[in-house]
Design an enzyme around this catalytic site. Sequence first.
Site, PDB file in Angstrom:
ATOM      1  N   ARG A  49       0.828  -1.159   0.248  1.00 11.74           N
ATOM      2  CA  ARG A  49       0.575   0.227  -0.122  1.00 11.74           C
ATOM      3  C   ARG A  49       0.802   0.983  -0.009  1.00 11.74           C
ATOM      4  NH1 ARG A  49      -2.361   1.306   4.788  1.00 11.74           N
ATOM      5  NH2 ARG A  49      -2.117  -0.360   5.023  1.00 11.74           N
ATOM      6  N   TYR A 101     -16.592  15.549 -16.742  1.00 10.32           N
ATOM      7  CA  TYR A 101     -17.280  14.442 -16.397  1.00 10.32           C
ATOM      8  C   TYR A 101     -18.099  14.360 -15.334  1.00 10.32           C
ATOM      9  CZ  TYR A 101     -17.022   9.339 -15.057  1.00 10.32           C
ATOM     10  OH  TYR A 101     -17.804   7.783 -14.407  1.00 10.32           O
ATOM     11  N   ASP A 173      -7.157  17.698 -14.882  1.00 13.58           N
ATOM     12  CA  ASP A 173      -8.280  16.501 -16.016  1.00 13.58           C
ATOM     13  C   ASP A 173      -7.376  16.086 -16.815  1.00 13.58           C
ATOM     14  OD1 ASP A 173      -9.467  13.785 -16.649  1.00 13.58           O
ATOM     15  OD2 ASP A 173     -10.559  14.090 -15.114  1.00 13.58           O
ATOM     16  N   LYS A 198      -7.943   4.899 -19.735  1.00 12.92           N
ATOM     17  CA  LYS A 198      -8.505   5.675 -20.845  1.00 12.92           C
ATOM     18  C   LYS A 198      -7.032   5.553 -21.871  1.00 12.92           C
ATOM     19  CE  LYS A 198     -12.024   7.326 -19.215  1.00 12.92           C
ATOM     20  NZ  LYS A 198     -13.286   5.571 -18.878  1.00 12.92           N
TER      21      LYS A 198
END
Length: 382
Positions: A49, A101, A173, A198
């Site tokens: 982690r 978005y 973004d 993407k």
Amino acid sequence: MSNYKYSTLAVHAGQYPDPLTGAVNVPVYLSSTFELTGIGTDKGWDYSRAGNPTRDRLEEALAALEGGFSGHAFASGMAAIAGLVAMLRTGDHLVCSSQVYAGTVRFFDRIVRHYGIDIEYVDTSNLDAVAAAIRPSTKLVHIESPSNPLMVLTDIAGVSEIAHAHGIEVSVDNTFLSPALQSPLALGADIVMHSTTKYLNGHSDGLGGALIGSTAEHKERFGLVQKAAGGVLSPFECFLVLRGIRTLPLRIKQHEENGRAVAEFLSTHPKVSRLAYPGLKSHPQHELAVKQQKGFGSMLSFDLGSREAAGRFLGAIKIFLSAESLGGVESLASHSATTTHFALSDEERESLGITQGIVRLSIGIEDKEDLIADIDQALGAV
Ligand SMILES: Cc1ncc(COP(=O)(O)O)c(C=O)c1O
């Protein structure tokens, strides 16, 4: 590494032979924990982690591609946005592009607001509106350019100048263009965010997200968020993104060529209105696109006038798959109102101009003549 050109960076940044074995590909370190060398000492990793050797390589590549100080890989684009705002405090004010978005809006409105963070949606394509929205409590301006799905641009350098005059950070973004076509940090922004799901992954086979910071403080901040909140990307998916990055410049060339060709075809079609593709001279922000982008990408949207017409188009299209998401090698078509922007109310969508007839295309890397013929026959069914 930083003096190499882009295609060289894409193949080699973070992707050097494994020091232990010489393997030319980054090994997938499927280990949640690492043997310690003594009390409080280790070989560089203690628990996945906090850090994993495969993730380290992806984070190195991401930082190099965006020209940042550090990269941070998260489990999805939304996990990256969660990481971006994780250190805001009660009473802080966040300015966000109104054209984003819808998942970002859902997260901000239905979760982040509950922490007493004041979120204001602003038309960031209008710099006066950005300047007017700034308050003493503003900590972050988050923009998406070009926006999903209407391809509205924000002047990244302009917003950064306004924000920095007040000591406020700007995050961008950059999902719709990828680091191959837009470098927000070079334009003055402080933090870049990606859904690696993407273009960076490029093959629609894994979710992922990233934050790329520009300072040592960002490295510490986002490193803490990864370790403390835990929304990190798995080693295997880090490997998939690393593999995708190697062909990013090549893929983007074909996406870009196809995107332009499809946009030109659509621009003359009588059934298409409100065609949004920043590469067309008719796009109201074409000049800004030329100034701040290195290309126009392969995302576009248009209006077929009604939900029924959009449904007929999506029912008839053959090579394009009717599916959410974008940026993969395969072409996708989606009805924005019932997919990516379903999380908004009818009134919210209406006020943003995301009408029921809007169809968004993510143009893949197939042959452009086949794609155009497919769109042509599907428009014939409308
Ligand atoms: C522009 C943009 N940002 C963020 C996201 C969220 O990314 P993810 O689906 O990887 O969580 C998406 C997803 O479609 C997106 O299009």
